[in-house]
Write an enzyme that holds these catalytic residues in place. Sequence first.
Site, PDB file in Angstrom:
ATOM      1  N   LEU A  17      -6.290   8.462   1.141  1.00  0.00           N
ATOM      2  CA  LEU A  17      -4.709   8.559   1.707  1.00  0.00           C
ATOM      3  C   LEU A  17      -3.988   8.312   0.214  1.00  0.00           C
ATOM      4  CD1 LEU A  17      -4.877   6.812   5.169  1.00  0.00           C
ATOM      5  CD2 LEU A  17      -4.642   9.317   4.489  1.00  0.00           C
ATOM      6  N   GLY A  18      -4.314   7.370  -0.470  1.00  0.00           N
ATOM      7  CA  GLY A  18      -3.705   6.958  -1.660  1.00  0.00           C
ATOM      8  C   GLY A  18      -4.080   5.728  -2.183  1.00  0.00           C
ATOM      9  N   SER A  19      -3.510   5.583  -3.363  1.00  0.00           N
ATOM     10  CA  SER A  19      -3.998   4.184  -3.977  1.00  0.00           C
ATOM     11  C   SER A  19      -2.743   3.447  -4.040  1.00  0.00           C
ATOM     12  CB  SER A  19      -4.675   4.542  -5.106  1.00  0.00           C
ATOM     13  OG  SER A  19      -4.028   5.362  -6.156  1.00  0.00           O
ATOM     14  N   GLN A  21      -0.940  -0.882  -4.091  1.00  0.00           N
ATOM     15  CA  GLN A  21      -1.050  -1.910  -4.667  1.00  0.00           C
ATOM     16  C   GLN A  21      -2.377  -2.679  -4.842  1.00  0.00           C
ATOM     17  OE1 GLN A  21       2.137  -3.470  -5.757  1.00  0.00           O
ATOM     18  NE2 GLN A  21       1.171  -5.365  -6.452  1.00  0.00           N
ATOM     19  N   LYS A  39      -7.814  -0.138   3.680  1.00  0.00           N
ATOM     20  CA  LYS A  39      -7.597  -0.591   2.454  1.00  0.00           C
ATOM     21  C   LYS A  39      -9.060  -1.177   1.895  1.00  0.00           C
ATOM     22  CE  LYS A  39      -2.967  -2.074   3.478  1.00  0.00           C
ATOM     23  NZ  LYS A  39      -2.107  -1.040   3.504  1.00  0.00           N
ATOM     24  N   ASP A 132       9.005  -7.650   1.358  1.00  0.00           N
ATOM     25  CA  ASP A 132       9.095  -6.305   0.689  1.00  0.00           C
ATOM     26  C   ASP A 132       9.456  -5.025   1.679  1.00  0.00           C
ATOM     27  OD1 ASP A 132       6.955  -4.737  -2.058  1.00  0.00           O
ATOM     28  OD2 ASP A 132       9.237  -4.366  -1.274  1.00  0.00           O
ATOM     29  N   ARG A 136       9.428   2.886   1.171  1.00  0.00           N
ATOM     30  CA  ARG A 136       8.035   3.070   0.884  1.00  0.00           C
ATOM     31  C   ARG A 136       7.201   2.225   1.414  1.00  0.00           C
ATOM     32  NH1 ARG A 136      10.829  -0.034  -2.960  1.00  0.00           N
ATOM     33  NH2 ARG A 136      10.221  -2.337  -2.761  1.00  0.00           N
ATOM     34  N   ASN A 137       7.594   1.315   2.185  1.00  0.00           N
ATOM     35  CA  ASN A 137       6.637   0.180   3.071  1.00  0.00           C
ATOM     36  C   ASN A 137       6.989   0.404   4.643  1.00  0.00           C
ATOM     37  OD1 ASN A 137       5.296  -0.780   0.724  1.00  0.00           O
ATOM     38  ND2 ASN A 137       6.993  -2.318   0.329  1.00  0.00           N
ATOM     39  N   ASP A 150       2.487  -3.330   6.224  1.00  0.00           N
ATOM     40  CA  ASP A 150       2.294  -4.398   5.135  1.00  0.00           C
ATOM     41  C   ASP A 150       3.097  -5.489   5.080  1.00  0.00           C
ATOM     42  OD1 ASP A 150       1.527  -1.270   3.168  1.00  0.00           O
ATOM     43  OD2 ASP A 150       0.142  -2.571   4.154  1.00  0.00           O
TER      44      ASP A 150
HETATM   45  C1  LIG Z   1      -1.638   2.989   7.215  1.00  0.00           C
HETATM   46  N1  LIG Z   1      -1.508   3.766   6.584  1.00  0.00           N
HETATM   47  C2  LIG Z   1      -1.416   3.501   5.096  1.00  0.00           C
HETATM   48  C3  LIG Z   1      -1.226   4.524   4.077  1.00  0.00           C
HETATM   49  C4  LIG Z   1      -1.231   3.867   2.641  1.00  0.00           C
HETATM   50  C5  LIG Z   1      -2.199   4.349   1.567  1.00  0.00           C
HETATM   51  C6  LIG Z   1      -2.001   4.045   0.229  1.00  0.00           C
HETATM   52  N2  LIG Z   1      -1.489   3.043   0.010  1.00  0.00           N
HETATM   53  C7  LIG Z   1      -0.691   2.184   0.812  1.00  0.00           C
HETATM   54  N3  LIG Z   1       0.086   0.913   0.508  1.00  0.00           N
HETATM   55  N4  LIG Z   1       1.321   1.114   0.092  1.00  0.00           N
HETATM   56  C8  LIG Z   1       2.047   0.184  -0.388  1.00  0.00           C
HETATM   57  C9  LIG Z   1       1.670  -1.416   0.009  1.00  0.00           C
HETATM   58  C10 LIG Z   1       2.317  -2.030  -0.476  1.00  0.00           C
HETATM   59  C11 LIG Z   1       1.969  -3.655  -0.579  1.00  0.00           C
HETATM   60  C12 LIG Z   1       2.728  -4.804  -0.615  1.00  0.00           C
HETATM   61  C13 LIG Z   1       2.070  -6.138  -0.841  1.00  0.00           C
HETATM   62  C14 LIG Z   1       4.091  -4.673   0.375  1.00  0.00           C
HETATM   63  C15 LIG Z   1       3.609  -4.688  -2.190  1.00  0.00           C
HETATM   64  C16 LIG Z   1       0.670  -4.066  -0.128  1.00  0.00           C
HETATM   65  C17 LIG Z   1       0.108  -2.839   0.254  1.00  0.00           C
HETATM   66  F1  LIG Z   1      -1.440  -3.083   0.682  1.00  0.00           F
HETATM   67  C18 LIG Z   1       0.101  -1.336   0.263  1.00  0.00           C
HETATM   68  C19 LIG Z   1      -0.469  -0.267   0.876  1.00  0.00           C
HETATM   69  O1  LIG Z   1      -1.589  -0.181   0.809  1.00  0.00           O
HETATM   70  C20 LIG Z   1      -0.444   2.614   2.233  1.00  0.00           C
HETATM   71  C21 LIG Z   1       0.451   1.808   3.323  1.00  0.00           C
HETATM   72  O2  LIG Z   1      -0.081   0.865   3.561  1.00  0.00           O
HETATM   73  C22 LIG Z   1      -1.151   5.665   4.459  1.00  0.00           C
HETATM   74  C23 LIG Z   1      -1.107   6.052   5.515  1.00  0.00           C
HETATM   75  N5  LIG Z   1      -0.957   7.511   5.948  1.00  0.00           N
HETATM   76  C24 LIG Z   1      -0.914   8.662   5.138  1.00  0.00           C
HETATM   77  C25 LIG Z   1      -0.962   9.708   5.925  1.00  0.00           C
HETATM   78  C26 LIG Z   1      -0.770  10.725   5.281  1.00  0.00           C
HETATM   79  N6  LIG Z   1      -0.762  10.765   3.796  1.00  0.00           N
HETATM   80  C27 LIG Z   1      -0.636   9.569   3.104  1.00  0.00           C
HETATM   81  N7  LIG Z   1      -1.029   8.608   3.806  1.00  0.00           N
HETATM   82  C28 LIG Z   1      -1.443   4.977   6.739  1.00  0.00           C
HETATM   83  O3  LIG Z   1      -1.481   5.614   7.921  1.00  0.00           O
END
Ligand SMILES: Cn1cc(-c2ccnc(-n3ncc4cc(C(C)(C)C)cc(F)c4c3=O)c2CO)cc(Nc2ccncn2)c1=O
Length: 271
Positions: A17-19, A21, A39, A132, A136-137, A150
Amino acid sequence: HDKWEIHPMELMLLEELGSGQFGVVRRGKWRGSIDTAVKMMKEGTMSEDDFIEEAKVMTKLQHPNLVQLYGVCSKHRPIYIVTEYMKHGSLLNYLRRHENSLIGNMGLLLDMCIQVSKGMAYLERHNYIHRDLAARNCLVGSENVVKVADFGLARYVLDDQYTSSGGTKFPIKWAPPEVLNYTRFSSKSDVWAYGVLMWEIFTCGKMPYGRLKNTEVVERVQRGIILEKPKSCAKEIYDVMKNCWGHGPEDRPSFKVLKDQLALVAQTLTD
Ligand SMILES: Cn1cc(-c2ccnc(-n3ncc4cc(C(C)(C)C)cc(F)c4c3=O)c2CO)cc(Nc2ccncn2)c1=O
């Protein structure tokens, strides 16, 4: 049996889904049918033992506008953090991708703000600080559901560039004076960030303060200069944003008050 401990055998990992923090996040299926995001915490990015302790509390925070923490896989490394899945991803990307159909849809943009304020009022009631809050969050699910994600995780980030207010990754543009000067976080500093989040929503994902450097933003915020009214934003809505940017925490409303103010504005706008 620890309720918050998820057995990795019950998880089927799917596409990335992405990479974020902390490393790669993948979609997953839990117990065959439950959609999740997993995660996979990159070693050395978070204080894991402290987080695992806190996870017990976080799994108890349940609200329709909070991304639910289902549990953790903490018996192996890297640890997994398993949450509910939101199919449209981050609110910031959603605003930017759908700008043409969102701009001018005051009712929908206001509804997004109201959903976030409900999730934040719940956290405030439980004395839980996000630290935060920003577009974006937040995440978007089906039927324009918006949820806060988060929350509380900022406390476990090990990267000094993110945790110290002088660091390159510190969210300066969402921080009030008392956080910039003393990193004094509170639900009232979340309220300041919420005002900036409202501005992000009504500009469909513009960067606050444009390309100003962090030092220039700090200087303006300390002098009481606030973000300008977004073009397609009613005066009554901008008034609520301005309330969130009271110089001192005591000058800002609680999320409980904010939620009610927004419901009133929504009423007058749809009458
Ligand atoms: C629950 N969730 C998480 C994500 C997702 C994906 C990648 N990075 C993150 N992020 N983004 C931001 C983030 C920020 C933090 C702070 C401590 C507040 C700085 C801590 C994190 F752990 C994250 C994280 O894990 C997320 C956010 O946690 C994407 C989803 N969905 C989709 C659907 C379609 N395309 C992309 N993502 C989804 O449903």
